[in-house]
Design an enzyme around this catalytic site. Sequence first.
Site, PDB file in Angstrom:
ATOM      1  N   LYS A  40       0.792  -1.313  -0.131  1.00  0.00           N
ATOM      2  CA  LYS A  40       0.052   0.180   0.054  1.00  0.00           C
ATOM      3  C   LYS A  40       0.895   1.100  -0.076  1.00  0.00           C
ATOM      4  CE  LYS A  40      -4.147   1.872   2.101  1.00  0.00           C
ATOM      5  NZ  LYS A  40      -4.822   2.059   0.984  1.00  0.00           N
ATOM      6  N   GLY A  45       6.400   0.410   5.807  1.00  0.00           N
ATOM      7  CA  GLY A  45       7.430  -0.440   5.182  1.00  0.00           C
ATOM      8  C   GLY A  45       7.556  -0.082   3.602  1.00  0.00           C
ATOM      9  N   CYS A  46       6.508   0.362   2.835  1.00  0.00           N
ATOM     10  CA  CYS A  46       6.346   0.561   1.901  1.00  0.00           C
ATOM     11  C   CYS A  46       6.975   1.928   1.363  1.00  0.00           C
ATOM     12  CB  CYS A  46       4.709   0.550   1.126  1.00  0.00           C
ATOM     13  SG  CYS A  46       4.013  -0.974   1.511  1.00  0.00           S
ATOM     14  N   THR A  47       6.892   2.933   2.160  1.00  0.00           N
ATOM     15  CA  THR A  47       7.441   4.204   1.861  1.00  0.00           C
ATOM     16  C   THR A  47       8.974   3.851   1.919  1.00  0.00           C
ATOM     17  OG1 THR A  47       5.766   5.357   3.064  1.00  0.00           O
ATOM     18  CG2 THR A  47       7.698   6.508   2.864  1.00  0.00           C
ATOM     19  N   ALA A  50      10.168   2.346  -1.342  1.00  0.00           N
ATOM     20  CA  ALA A  50      10.177   3.165  -2.202  1.00  0.00           C
ATOM     21  C   ALA A  50      11.283   4.184  -2.295  1.00  0.00           C
ATOM     22  CB  ALA A  50       8.732   3.795  -2.413  1.00  0.00           C
TER      23      ALA A  50
END
Length: 200
Positions: A40, A45-47, A50
């Site tokens: 998401k 974690g995704c930030t 990225a």
Amino acid sequence: MPIPRTGNPAPDFQLQDQNGNDVKLSQLRGKNVVLYFYPKDDTPGCTREACDFRDEHSALQEAGAVVLGVSPDDTRSHQKFATKFSLPFPLLADTGHQVAESYGVWGEKSLYGRTFMGITRATFLIDTEGKVARVWPKVKVQGHVQDILQTLKGGAGAEEGEPVQKKAPAKKAPAKKAAPAARIAAPKKTPAKKAPARRK
């Protein structure tokens, strides 16, 4: 569907990125593609993942790779996420999660005792011929991008190279054992021939 195996053709797809551009995998033939699936936009974690890809983006490009991020978020969400963190690569909107399914990374997940369907964090390295060169099926964010860079610098077949290196010492070992055996056998024959000569 199961995760595509190394050496198999990567499933083709066409999705829109955060700017509304169509991105088709088969059009990237001739380049290495780092296809990473994440759950998401704008979550911790995704930030971090990225931003790691962002920070190493020029190094990944130098290694001949194109980075594509994929999540079920729509293009609007992707645009906000990309703008907020200055992400220089396409984020693809897999809103119907068909691509995630074709790569075997869509399934049941659990969080705080709640089960739901979602994307498993995974990365696929696709080689210049459109085949799966390496799979990271359950990604731990820390150090992941560096691992991808090492694989790219060592060639897409880095995993295949490791067993070759492990086998090399094993081949040398029997050769060393065989040599002493030949030396032991040789001295035994010489005294046997000399003994009859002394009796004459």
